[in-house]
Enzyme design. Structure first.
Site, PDB file in Angstrom:
ATOM      1  N   GLN A 179       0.810  -1.226   0.000  1.00 43.51           N
ATOM      2  CA  GLN A 179       0.000   0.000   0.000  1.00 43.51           C
ATOM      3  C   GLN A 179       0.842   1.275   0.000  1.00 43.51           C
ATOM      4  O   GLN A 179       0.331   2.343  -0.340  1.00 43.51           O
ATOM      5  CB  GLN A 179      -0.939   0.017   1.212  1.00 43.51           C
ATOM      6  N   CYS A 325     -11.064  -7.294   0.444  1.00 42.19           N
ATOM      7  CA  CYS A 325     -10.899  -8.738   0.565  1.00 42.19           C
ATOM      8  C   CYS A 325     -12.017  -9.373   1.351  1.00 42.19           C
ATOM      9  O   CYS A 325     -12.277 -10.558   1.224  1.00 42.19           O
ATOM     10  CB  CYS A 325      -9.573  -9.043   1.246  1.00 42.19           C
TER      11      CYS A 325
END
Ligand SMILES: *Cc1c(COP(=O)(O)O)cnc(C)c1O
Length: 389
Positions: A179, A325
């Site tokens: 990220q 997710c």
């Protein structure tokens, strides 16, 4: 209808320059980089250039980059590969309770196979306390794996401090920087890490390709066995087009880092302030300063997250409920649980992650639509009505 993509932590579109280069490469470079004839050498030249571009993004040497089939595979290789190479030294691994499933489930797999795993807690902002790491270290500890920044709430962990503690005890340190790469400066030497994970599709490159930085001298056992590509660390004929695209994406990320950082933070603050001003009963999750420039994460009382997502989608706005997710499962996010968010707020959470294509007009549009969506959903909620009437 205006379309606003606000799920850049889930995936990013290809950068146009990446797309052009992949097309140019695929048109007539089909050689296998392991072949010694001119076709193979030509393909290898492209792969080596991409390796240099990825290395340059994180301050590494070209030889320290192992290309993988994505961020998940790089996390598996780092964790399972380090455990396999060091199991004679010990069987204890330390991680945090807010890692990506690629890390958590690699640790879980090892826990089923003779390893012990400690999951460090985090505070209300999602920060790991370096003193907690020190307390968890045992003589058998062989690996610490803690993410650079969290994909759900955007909190940036104190990796320099954490890795220096691990180094005192000669314990390997891995960080998942999927990220952060391309969004904030990521330098393996400043961070003091031995292993670091990258993923191409989170930084405007193609999907299905990633990399593991492995500091020179660090030993790993491979997870994928075969013809010995990538210095025996990742067998299988290279995804050459993917690697070429990833390299270009890394080069662009480094080139545009400063300007995109500034621009994105401005948009983020406009969005955050706008939401706080226009919508009552909200909680801004994650750390206010130690935060990814593109991450906005709110919980809305008396609203169900999935309904919010669907309503926004009907207005052309693509966001995520906490984590991309877990959006297909009903279980609440483990990250939001770990920061101590009450059940009701966990299920009323919304993640919006900004990217290159977003501009101020997008934010204005979201600030027009979102308050209406939240107000409408709250008007259906018996709880909201009881408490606010
Ligand atoms: C997306 C993501 C991954 C997985 O990367 P893939 O390339 O999609 O396998 C791993 N870690 C973090 C923090 C991520 O955000």
């Amino acid at each position: 209808m205006r379309k606003v993509y606000l799920d850049h932590a889930g995936t990013t579109p290809l950068h146009p320059e990446v797309y052009s280069l992949i097309c140019e490469f695929m048109k007539d470079t089909f050689g296998n980089p392991s072949s010694i004839h001119s076709y193979g050498r030509e393909a290898k030249k492209w792969v080596d250039e991409a390796r240099q571009q990825v290395a340059d993004l994180i301050g590494a040497e070209r030889e320290e980059i192992i290309f993988t089939g994505g961020g998940t595979e790089a996390d598996n290789l780092a964790i399972i590969g380090a455990a396999a190479a060091r199991h004679k030294k010990g069987n204890h691994i330390i991680t945090s309770s807010i890692e990506h499933p690629a890390v958590l489930n690699s640790c879980k797999y090892l826990a089923k196979n003779g390893f012990e795993v400690t999951y460090l807690p985090v505070d209300g902002y999602g920060l790991v306390d370096p003193e907690e790491l020190r307390k968890a270290i045992r003589p058998e500890t062989i690996l610490v794996t803690i993410m650079h920044a969290n994909n759900e709430i955007g909190t940036i962990e104190p990796i320099e401090e954490l890795s220096s503690i691990a180094r005192e005890y000669d314990i390997l340190f891995h960080t998942d920087a999927v990220q952060t790469a391309g969004r904030i400066p990521v330098n393996v030497k400043d961070l003091g890490v031995d292993l670091l994970t990258l993923s191409s599709h989170k930084m405007y490159g193609p999907k299905g390709v990633g990399a593991l930085y492995k500091r020179k001298g660090v030993r790993l056992e491979p997870v994928i066995h075969g013809g010995g590509q990538e210095k025996k660390m990742r067998s299988g004929t290279e995804n050459t087009a993917g690697i070429v695209g990833f390299g270009k994406a890394a080069e662009i990320a480094a080139r545009d880092l400063d300007s995109e950082y500034k621009r994105t933070i401005e948009l983020r603050e406009k969005l955050v302030q706008g939401i706080i001003e226009r919508i009552p009963d909200v909680k801004y999750n994650g750390h206010p300063e130690r935060r990814l420039p593109h991450n906005v994460h709110f919980s809305f009382s008396y609203v169900e997250g999935e309904s919010m997502l669907l309503s926004l989608d009907m207005k052309g706005i693509a966001a995520s409920s906490g984590s991309a997710c877990s959006s297909s499962s009903l279980k609440g996010s483990h990250v939001l649980e770990a920061i101590g968010l009450p059940y009701e707020l966990i299920h009323g959470s919304l993640r919006m992650t900004l990217g290159r294509m977003n501009d101020a007009a997008d934010i204005d549009y979201v600030l027009e639509v979102l308050p209406e969506v939240v107000a409408r959903l709250r008007s259906f909620s018996p709880l909201a009505n009881k408490l606010t009437v």
